[in-house]
Motif scaffolding. Structure first.
Motif, PDB file in Angstrom:
ATOM      1  N   ALA A   1     114.105  96.486  48.419  1.00  0.00           N
ATOM      2  CA  ALA A   1     115.135  96.294  47.407  1.00  0.00           C
ATOM      3  C   ALA A   1     116.171  97.412  47.464  1.00  0.00           C
ATOM      4  CB  ALA A   1     114.504  96.222  46.019  1.00  0.00           C
ATOM      5  N   LEU A   2     115.721  98.636  47.622  1.00  0.00           N
ATOM      6  CA  LEU A   2     116.656  99.756  47.681  1.00  0.00           C
ATOM      7  C   LEU A   2     117.401  99.781  49.005  1.00  0.00           C
ATOM      8  CD1 LEU A   2     114.663 102.559  45.854  1.00  0.00           C
ATOM      9  CD2 LEU A   2     116.171 100.814  44.929  1.00  0.00           C
ATOM     10  N   ARG A   3     116.753  99.362  50.079  1.00  0.00           N
ATOM     11  CA  ARG A   3     117.447  99.256  51.375  1.00  0.00           C
ATOM     12  C   ARG A   3     118.591  98.242  51.305  1.00  0.00           C
ATOM     13  NH1 ARG A   3     117.775  95.784  55.547  1.00  0.00           N
ATOM     14  NH2 ARG A   3     116.175  94.387  54.737  1.00  0.00           N
ATOM     15  N   VAL A   4     118.312  97.068  50.771  1.00  0.00           N
ATOM     16  CA  VAL A   4     119.335  96.029  50.684  1.00  0.00           C
ATOM     17  C   VAL A   4     120.494  96.493  49.800  1.00  0.00           C
ATOM     18  CG1 VAL A   4     119.805  93.711  49.784  1.00  0.00           C
ATOM     19  CG2 VAL A   4     117.790  94.121  51.212  1.00  0.00           C
ATOM     20  N   ALA A   5     120.184  97.124  48.683  1.00  0.00           N
ATOM     21  CA  ALA A   5     121.240  97.628  47.797  1.00  0.00           C
ATOM     22  C   ALA A   5     122.100  98.678  48.489  1.00  0.00           C
ATOM     23  CB  ALA A   5     120.619  98.203  46.531  1.00  0.00           C
ATOM     24  N   ALA A   6     121.535  99.363  49.489  1.00  0.00           N
ATOM     25  CA  ALA A   6     122.270 100.381  50.249  1.00  0.00           C
ATOM     26  C   ALA A   6     122.989  99.803  51.463  1.00  0.00           C
ATOM     27  CB  ALA A   6     121.305 101.483  50.713  1.00  0.00           C
ATOM     28  N   TRP A   7     122.886  98.468  51.659  1.00  0.00           N
ATOM     29  CA  TRP A   7     123.512  97.785  52.796  1.00  0.00           C
ATOM     30  C   TRP A   7     122.998  98.333  54.131  1.00  0.00           C
ATOM     31  CZ3 TRP A   7     129.336  98.375  51.120  1.00  0.00           C
ATOM     32  CH2 TRP A   7     129.542  97.723  49.890  1.00  0.00           C
ATOM     33  N   ARG A   8     121.759  98.753  54.150  1.00  0.00           N
ATOM     34  CA  ARG A   8     121.189  99.392  55.338  1.00  0.00           C
ATOM     35  C   ARG A   8     120.620  98.311  56.267  1.00  0.00           C
ATOM     36  NH1 ARG A   8     120.224 102.201  59.730  1.00  0.00           N
ATOM     37  NH2 ARG A   8     119.438 104.306  59.421  1.00  0.00           N
ATOM     38  N   PRO A   9     121.182  98.115  57.482  1.00  0.00           N
ATOM     39  CA  PRO A   9     120.645  97.082  58.373  1.00  0.00           C
ATOM     40  C   PRO A   9     119.259  97.436  58.884  1.00  0.00           C
ATOM     41  CG  PRO A   9     122.336  98.374  59.487  1.00  0.00           C
ATOM     42  CD  PRO A   9     122.337  98.821  58.063  1.00  0.00           C
ATOM     43  N   ARG A  10     118.462  96.396  59.134  1.00  0.00           N
ATOM     44  CA  ARG A  10     117.104  96.555  59.629  1.00  0.00           C
ATOM     45  C   ARG A  10     116.908  95.660  60.846  1.00  0.00           C
ATOM     46  NH1 ARG A  10     111.401  95.198  56.373  1.00  0.00           N
ATOM     47  NH2 ARG A  10     110.050  95.656  58.169  1.00  0.00           N
ATOM     48  N   LEU A  11     116.299  96.202  61.880  1.00  0.00           N
ATOM     49  CA  LEU A  11     116.096  95.470  63.127  1.00  0.00           C
ATOM     50  C   LEU A  11     115.361  94.154  62.902  1.00  0.00           C
ATOM     51  CD1 LEU A  11     116.252  95.407  66.275  1.00  0.00           C
ATOM     52  CD2 LEU A  11     114.094  96.677  66.279  1.00  0.00           C
ATOM     53  N   ALA A  12     114.320  94.165  62.080  1.00  0.00           N
ATOM     54  CA  ALA A  12     113.490  92.974  61.895  1.00  0.00           C
ATOM     55  C   ALA A  12     114.140  91.930  61.001  1.00  0.00           C
ATOM     56  CB  ALA A  12     112.131  93.365  61.311  1.00  0.00           C
ATOM     57  N   ARG A  13     115.264  92.249  60.361  1.00  0.00           N
ATOM     58  CA  ARG A  13     115.900  91.323  59.440  1.00  0.00           C
ATOM     59  C   ARG A  13     117.321  90.940  59.849  1.00  0.00           C
ATOM     60  NH1 ARG A  13     112.108  88.527  56.969  1.00  0.00           N
ATOM     61  NH2 ARG A  13     111.003  89.604  55.293  1.00  0.00           N
ATOM     62  N   GLU A  14     118.190  91.919  60.010  1.00  0.00           N
ATOM     63  CA  GLU A  14     119.601  91.609  60.224  1.00  0.00           C
ATOM     64  C   GLU A  14     119.964  91.320  61.674  1.00  0.00           C
ATOM     65  OE1 GLU A  14     119.229  91.937  56.569  1.00  0.00           O
ATOM     66  OE2 GLU A  14     118.783  93.883  57.500  1.00  0.00           O
ATOM     67  N   VAL A  15     119.072  91.593  62.601  1.00  0.00           N
ATOM     68  CA  VAL A  15     119.386  91.470  64.030  1.00  0.00           C
ATOM     69  C   VAL A  15     118.826  90.163  64.588  1.00  0.00           C
ATOM     70  CG1 VAL A  15     119.032  92.491  66.316  1.00  0.00           C
ATOM     71  CG2 VAL A  15     119.475  93.965  64.338  1.00  0.00           C
ATOM     72  N   ASP A  16     119.670  89.437  65.324  1.00  0.00           N
ATOM     73  CA  ASP A  16     119.204  88.291  66.099  1.00  0.00           C
ATOM     74  C   ASP A  16     119.631  88.482  67.548  1.00  0.00           C
ATOM     75  OD1 ASP A  16     121.902  87.540  66.282  1.00  0.00           O
ATOM     76  OD2 ASP A  16     121.747  86.016  64.717  1.00  0.00           O
ATOM     77  N   GLU A  17     119.505  87.445  68.352  1.00  0.00           N
ATOM     78  CA  GLU A  17     119.749  87.588  69.790  1.00  0.00           C
ATOM     79  C   GLU A  17     121.218  87.808  70.126  1.00  0.00           C
ATOM     80  OE1 GLU A  17     120.226  83.360  68.635  1.00  0.00           O
ATOM     81  OE2 GLU A  17     118.677  84.894  68.288  1.00  0.00           O
ATOM     82  N   ARG A  18     122.124  87.665  69.151  1.00  0.00           N
ATOM     83  CA  ARG A  18     123.560  87.822  69.415  1.00  0.00           C
ATOM     84  C   ARG A  18     124.157  89.068  68.783  1.00  0.00           C
ATOM     85  NH1 ARG A  18     126.859  83.666  67.109  1.00  0.00           N
ATOM     86  NH2 ARG A  18     125.272  83.282  65.533  1.00  0.00           N
ATOM     87  N   THR A  19     123.393  89.818  68.033  1.00  0.00           N
ATOM     88  CA  THR A  19     123.951  90.882  67.199  1.00  0.00           C
ATOM     89  C   THR A  19     124.485  92.049  68.016  1.00  0.00           C
ATOM     90  OG1 THR A  19     122.370  90.314  65.462  1.00  0.00           O
ATOM     91  CG2 THR A  19     123.465  92.446  65.295  1.00  0.00           C
ATOM     92  N   ILE A  20     125.726  92.446  67.706  1.00  0.00           N
ATOM     93  CA  ILE A  20     126.278  93.694  68.222  1.00  0.00           C
ATOM     94  C   ILE A  20     126.431  94.657  67.040  1.00  0.00           C
ATOM     95  CG2 ILE A  20     127.409  92.631  70.213  1.00  0.00           C
ATOM     96  CD1 ILE A  20     130.049  92.729  68.674  1.00  0.00           C
ATOM     97  N   PRO A  21     126.380  95.960  67.274  1.00  0.00           N
ATOM     98  CA  PRO A  21     126.334  96.917  66.157  1.00  0.00           C
ATOM     99  C   PRO A  21     127.525  96.843  65.210  1.00  0.00           C
ATOM    100  CG  PRO A  21     125.717  97.993  68.207  1.00  0.00           C
ATOM    101  CD  PRO A  21     126.210  96.632  68.575  1.00  0.00           C
ATOM    102  N   HIS A  22     128.702  96.481  65.700  1.00  0.00           N
ATOM    103  CA  HIS A  22     129.906  96.418  64.867  1.00  0.00           C
ATOM    104  C   HIS A  22     129.726  95.464  63.690  1.00  0.00           C
ATOM    105  CE1 HIS A  22     130.642  97.016  69.140  1.00  0.00           C
ATOM    106  NE2 HIS A  22     131.757  97.683  68.875  1.00  0.00           N
ATOM    107  N   GLU A  23     129.001  94.382  63.895  1.00  0.00           N
ATOM    108  CA  GLU A  23     128.840  93.352  62.870  1.00  0.00           C
ATOM    109  C   GLU A  23     128.083  93.861  61.649  1.00  0.00           C
ATOM    110  OE1 GLU A  23     128.717  89.426  65.790  1.00  0.00           O
ATOM    111  OE2 GLU A  23     126.846  90.457  65.285  1.00  0.00           O
ATOM    112  N   LEU A  24     127.252  94.891  61.850  1.00  0.00           N
ATOM    113  CA  LEU A  24     126.400  95.413  60.782  1.00  0.00           C
ATOM    114  C   LEU A  24     126.849  96.775  60.277  1.00  0.00           C
ATOM    115  CD1 LEU A  24     122.904  94.515  62.333  1.00  0.00           C
ATOM    116  CD2 LEU A  24     124.404  93.075  60.912  1.00  0.00           C
ATOM    117  N   ASP A  25     127.983  97.263  60.761  1.00  0.00           N
ATOM    118  CA  ASP A  25     128.439  98.629  60.451  1.00  0.00           C
ATOM    119  C   ASP A  25     127.424  99.662  60.924  1.00  0.00           C
ATOM    120  OD1 ASP A  25     130.265 100.497  59.557  1.00  0.00           O
ATOM    121  OD2 ASP A  25     129.559 100.484  57.493  1.00  0.00           O
TER     122      ASP A  25
END
Length: 369
Positions: A221-245
């Motif tokens: 909950a605190l991670r999401v509120a901090a907009w902190r990306p997580r490998l196991a959640r926000e990343v898929d096979e197309r993700t580049i770092p720019h998309e997640l800040d």
């Protein structure tokens, strides 16, 4: 006794399988973390070590970030594929003889295998450390590593990694707000590496000094509120770092060559990554939440997917999602079947700070890396 056997413990699922989601009161547990007295069992996370005199210079050649650590210092790194897509992410600290990398459970062996395949003739050794476990606190919380009877570090020092998020590291850029305006500035987690056989003893000692055990739901909950990306959640096979800040803490734009660097430079110079991370404030009137992986829709058209969903003790039901960059940031969206309002994380203009001026002859923006 396992911490999952504690009274009130409810097992977590998904990438947090193996630890408790909560111990009976997720809201109180979130508040304990915010107050600096929470301790979270994150022993499901994986630990990989790299030893040998060439370890830091070698990791530096592979990583998106500069790895030039003094003992006790830490950073985070991304390992990219040749097209600049994220394959691995790890928190890394060094004790003077060993580099300790903390990553997601399901990526642990793959990370070790990749590193091992890149050793060539260098003086490095890679190992998965099943004897090591991770506990989480905030920066002002208890120093759990110091409570260990037998520290993991060769010199007996505490192994603690402090999350650099959301500070923009030297040589990097950001696609979201400045640190002082960023909600992540209120959330400063620390990861403590301890012996797996000492987890219960260390947690008990911390509780005896006033700490409170919190579950993975509170941490998320605190991670999401901090907009902190997580490998196991926000990343898929197309993700580049720019998309997640994620460039702000994990990518150095002026370091030497590494795999995927061409994409990092091109998207930074030209702007406009194809997608962007967004926070969704969810309609809580129906008391249901979307599921991770649900489509995010604009009218009848799917424009992205939900990546993380939590109930925050102040914000209420919120989610992170990755959507098409071109979506109007004022548009009302539907996450699964739930109405959702956007809060911009990565700007829809798709431009990082420090982006070079446009070259009039070609229309391209150039930066020498």
């Amino acid at each position: 006794m396992s911490l999952l056997n504690r009274p009130g413990a409810v097992a977590a699922a998904g990438p947090d399988t193996g630890v408790a989601a909560h111990y009976g009161n997720p809201v109180t547990e979130q508040r304990a973390l915010e107050r600096g007295i929470g301790v979270v069992d994150l022993s499901h996370l994986g630990v990989v070590t790299v030893t040998g005199p060439d370890r830091l210079t070698w990791l530096n050649t592979l990583s998106s970030q500069v790895i030039d650590l003094t003992p006790g210092a830490g950073t985070e790194l991304l390992l990219l594929d040749p097209n600049g897509r994220i394959q691995h992410a790890a928190a890394v600290t060094d004790d003077g003889q060993t580099a300790w990398l903390i990553t997601e459970t399901e990526h642990t062996q793959a990370l070790a295998d990749f590193l091992d395949s890149m050793r060539f003739m260098l003086r490095v050794e890679v190992a998965v450390r099943g004897d090591a476990a991770v506990l989480g606190t905030t920066t002002d919380g208890p120093d759990l590593s110091s409570l260990a009877e037998t520290p993991l570090a060769h010199d007996g020092s505490a192994l603690t990694w402090s999350d650099p998020w959301p500070a923009t590291a030297p040589g990097s850029t950001r696609y979201g707000p400045a640190e002082e305006e960023h909600p992540g500035n209120q959330w400063h987690p620390r990861l403590h590496l301890v012996g797996r056989d000492q987890v219960e003893q260390i947690v008990a000692a911390a509780e005896g000094a006033g700490a409170r055990l919190a579950g993975a739901w509170a941490w998320e909950a605190l991670r999401v509120a901090a907009w902190r990306p997580r490998l196991a959640r926000e990343v898929d096979e197309r993700t580049i770092p720019h998309e997640l800040d994620w460039l702000r803490t994990a990518v150095h734009l002026d370091k030497g060559c590494y795999r995927g660097q061409e994409t990092i430079a091109r998207v930074f110079n030209l702007g406009r990554p194809p997608r962007r991370l967004v926070m969704l404030h969810l309609d809580g009137s129906e008391h249901v939440l979307p599921e991770v992986g649900d489509a995010v829709s604009l009218g009848e058209r799917a424009v992205g997917r939900v990546t993380s969903v939590v109930r925050h003790h102040e914000l209420g039901p919120v989610a992170l999602a990755v959507i098409k960059r071109s979506v109007d940031p004022t548009a009302e969206l539907i996450a699964g079947s739930i109405a959702a309002a956007q809060e911009v994380v990565v700007g829809p203009e798709g431009q990082g700070t420090g982006r070079p001026e446009q070259a009039p002859a070609t229309g391209l923006r150039r930066r020498t890396l």
